[in-house]
Design a protein around this motif. Structure first.
Motif, mmCIF file in Angstrom:
data_model
loop_
_atom_site.group_PDB
_atom_site.id
_atom_site.type_symbol
_atom_site.label_atom_id
_atom_site.label_comp_id
_atom_site.label_asym_id
_atom_site.label_seq_id
_atom_site.Cartn_x
_atom_site.Cartn_y
_atom_site.Cartn_z
ATOM 1 N N SER A 54 0.543 -0.959 0.038
ATOM 2 C CA SER A 54 -0.303 0.436 0.394
ATOM 3 C C SER A 54 0.614 1.184 -0.216
ATOM 4 O O SER A 54 0.393 2.149 -0.314
ATOM 5 C CB SER A 54 -0.938 0.150 1.767
ATOM 6 O OG SER A 54 -1.441 -1.482 1.354
ATOM 7 N N LEU A 55 2.037 1.327 0.144
ATOM 8 C CA LEU A 55 2.770 2.220 1.276
ATOM 9 C C LEU A 55 4.864 2.566 -0.100
ATOM 10 O O LEU A 55 3.962 3.266 -0.908
ATOM 11 C CB LEU A 55 3.089 2.623 2.263
ATOM 12 C CG LEU A 55 1.963 3.196 2.764
ATOM 13 C CD1 LEU A 55 2.163 2.390 4.646
ATOM 14 C CD2 LEU A 55 1.016 3.916 2.899
ATOM 15 N N PRO A 58 3.672 1.705 -4.348
ATOM 16 C CA PRO A 58 3.232 2.744 -4.841
ATOM 17 C C PRO A 58 4.553 3.626 -4.753
ATOM 18 O O PRO A 58 4.448 5.257 -6.084
ATOM 19 C CB PRO A 58 1.958 3.489 -3.903
ATOM 20 C CG PRO A 58 1.585 2.339 -3.442
ATOM 21 C CD PRO A 58 2.622 0.850 -3.122
ATOM 22 N N THR A 133 -2.487 7.574 1.437
ATOM 23 C CA THR A 133 -3.257 6.527 1.442
ATOM 24 C C THR A 133 -4.737 7.366 0.009
ATOM 25 O O THR A 133 -5.023 7.365 -0.788
ATOM 26 C CB THR A 133 -3.304 5.114 1.064
ATOM 27 O OG1 THR A 133 -4.036 5.137 2.588
ATOM 28 C CG2 THR A 133 -2.370 4.922 1.333
ATOM 29 N N LEU A 144 -3.095 4.870 -6.681
ATOM 30 C CA LEU A 144 -3.661 5.442 -5.474
ATOM 31 C C LEU A 144 -5.274 4.734 -6.257
ATOM 32 O O LEU A 144 -5.435 6.218 -6.067
ATOM 33 C CB LEU A 144 -2.964 5.740 -4.821
ATOM 34 C CG LEU A 144 -1.845 5.467 -3.900
ATOM 35 C CD1 LEU A 144 -1.186 6.756 -2.543
ATOM 36 C CD2 LEU A 144 -1.998 4.242 -2.981
ATOM 37 N N ALA A 149 -7.124 2.542 -1.083
ATOM 38 C CA ALA A 149 -7.057 2.919 0.209
ATOM 39 C C ALA A 149 -7.976 2.047 1.029
ATOM 40 O O ALA A 149 -7.498 2.716 2.474
ATOM 41 C CB ALA A 149 -7.770 4.376 0.137
ATOM 42 N N LEU A 152 -6.501 -0.956 2.648
ATOM 43 C CA LEU A 152 -5.624 -0.544 3.921
ATOM 44 C C LEU A 152 -6.669 -0.447 5.412
ATOM 45 O O LEU A 152 -5.578 -0.642 6.223
ATOM 46 C CB LEU A 152 -5.083 0.886 3.097
ATOM 47 C CG LEU A 152 -3.806 1.466 4.174
ATOM 48 C CD1 LEU A 152 -2.354 -0.020 4.965
ATOM 49 C CD2 LEU A 152 -2.708 2.490 4.161
ATOM 50 N N LEU A 214 4.992 8.617 1.902
ATOM 51 C CA LEU A 214 4.110 7.375 1.528
ATOM 52 C C LEU A 214 5.129 6.414 2.440
ATOM 53 O O LEU A 214 4.778 5.843 2.935
ATOM 54 C CB LEU A 214 3.695 6.942 -0.022
ATOM 55 C CG LEU A 214 2.733 7.278 -0.939
ATOM 56 C CD1 LEU A 214 2.432 7.211 -2.856
ATOM 57 C CD2 LEU A 214 1.539 6.864 -0.576
ATOM 58 N N ASP A 257 -5.339 -6.081 -0.398
ATOM 59 C CA ASP A 257 -5.116 -4.896 -0.947
ATOM 60 C C ASP A 257 -4.852 -5.211 -2.332
ATOM 61 O O ASP A 257 -5.271 -4.577 -3.715
ATOM 62 C CB ASP A 257 -3.322 -4.313 -0.685
ATOM 63 C CG ASP A 257 -2.659 -3.745 -1.919
ATOM 64 O OD1 ASP A 257 -2.094 -3.594 -2.559
ATOM 65 O OD2 ASP A 257 -3.377 -2.097 -0.898
ATOM 66 N N GLU A 261 -7.744 -3.471 -5.024
ATOM 67 C CA GLU A 261 -7.385 -2.699 -5.270
ATOM 68 C C GLU A 261 -8.174 -2.062 -6.864
ATOM 69 O O GLU A 261 -8.570 -2.836 -7.277
ATOM 70 C CB GLU A 261 -6.121 -2.951 -6.072
ATOM 71 C CG GLU A 261 -5.172 -1.746 -6.894
ATOM 72 C CD GLU A 261 -3.934 -2.322 -6.761
ATOM 73 O OE1 GLU A 261 -3.299 -3.185 -7.361
ATOM 74 O OE2 GLU A 261 -2.752 -1.161 -6.811
#
Length: 261
Positions: A54-55, A58, A133, A144, A149, A152, A214, A257, A261
């Motif tokens: 997630s971080l 991206p 996010t 994203l 988001a 997450l 991020l 995730d 997505e």
């Protein structure tokens, strides 16, 4: 959808903590060591998977296609996140659940207060991660989405449920009433939506450093995993509960995730 998604993303983690803290009203005995280690490991697995999918990924994708410069924001932001949590650890009086010694500056605060502060520090990175996010999703970034988001937020909410119980139950064991223990558990989770909103506001003004933010969230969460969660799963009598909990948490967050997505 953006407004609804924003509210859902901000509130889900806090609701997870609140629901977990409510376990203090229903559980009449101390939490078994194996269960506690499993839950702590689960939280660690969720945080590691969230940090990567997630971080960090991206953040690297935001960096473009130019070789080494592509990973600079991720590397720099990650280290800044680590250093930020290290700084908070040094300047805040706190105490972890399984230790008898306090950390940070000396203070006359009660053990209950220092335990609550330790959990509050732990929750700040999760709020930062959710906020950044959501900021990316609101900007309709190609890397994203709002679904990502919310994925997450769902993952953090799921791991916040056992985390809320891990906070409120020991508070009751220290002699606090069930209602007070529940309140401490809820308040420890309140920092997450606050940190998320602050990060969201900051990100809207500093979009050029978005990939750094991020990675910053990823570094902050990884600090908590390495500094607190892994040592707690390995303390006391050896068992595989913490490892299995970690694996389940990691896979669950990875699936959430990718699928959402």
């Amino acid at each position: 959808m953006n407004t609804e998604g924003l509210l859902i993303g901000l509130l889900l983690p806090f609701l997870g903590t609140t629901a977990g803290a409510a376990c203090v009203f229903f559980m009449r005995h101390d939490m078994a060591e194996g269960l506690r280690k499993s839950l702590i490991g689960f939280a660690g697995g969720v945080m590691v998977a969230a940090s990567v999918w997630s971080l960090l990924i991206p953040s690297i994708e935001f960096g473009g296609d130019d070789g080494v410069s592509r990973v600079v924001p991720a590397a720099v932001g990650f280290m800044l996140g680590i250093m930020f949590l290290l700084f908070l650890d040094k300047v805040t009086p706190h105490q972890h659940l399984l230790t008898s010694e306090s950390e940070g500056p000396r203070s006359g605060w009660s053990k209950t207060s220092k335990l609550a502060l330790a959990v509050t520090i732990h929750n700040i990175p999760e709020g930062i991660a959710v906020g950044i996010t959501l900021a990316g999703a609101l900007e309709e970034s190609a890397y994203l989405s709002m679904a990502g988001a919310i994925a997450l937020s769902i993952g953090i909410a799921v791991q916040n449920f056992p985390e809320g119980a891990i906070v409120s139950m020991p508070m009751h064991e220290l002699g606090n009433s069930r209602r007070r223990s529940f309140g401490i558990g809820v308040l420890s989770g309140l920092v997450e939506p606050i940190a998320a909103v602050l990060t969201l506001l900051i990100a809207s003004f500093v979009l050029p450093v978005f990939p750094y933010l991020l990675a910053f969230g990823a570094g902050a969460m990884m600090y908590v995993v390495v500094e607190e969660l892994i040592p707690e799963t390995a303390s006391g009598r050896h068992s595989d509960f913490g490892t299995l909990g970690f694996a389940i948490g990691f896979v669950l967050m990875m699936v959430l995730d990718v699928v959402l997505e």
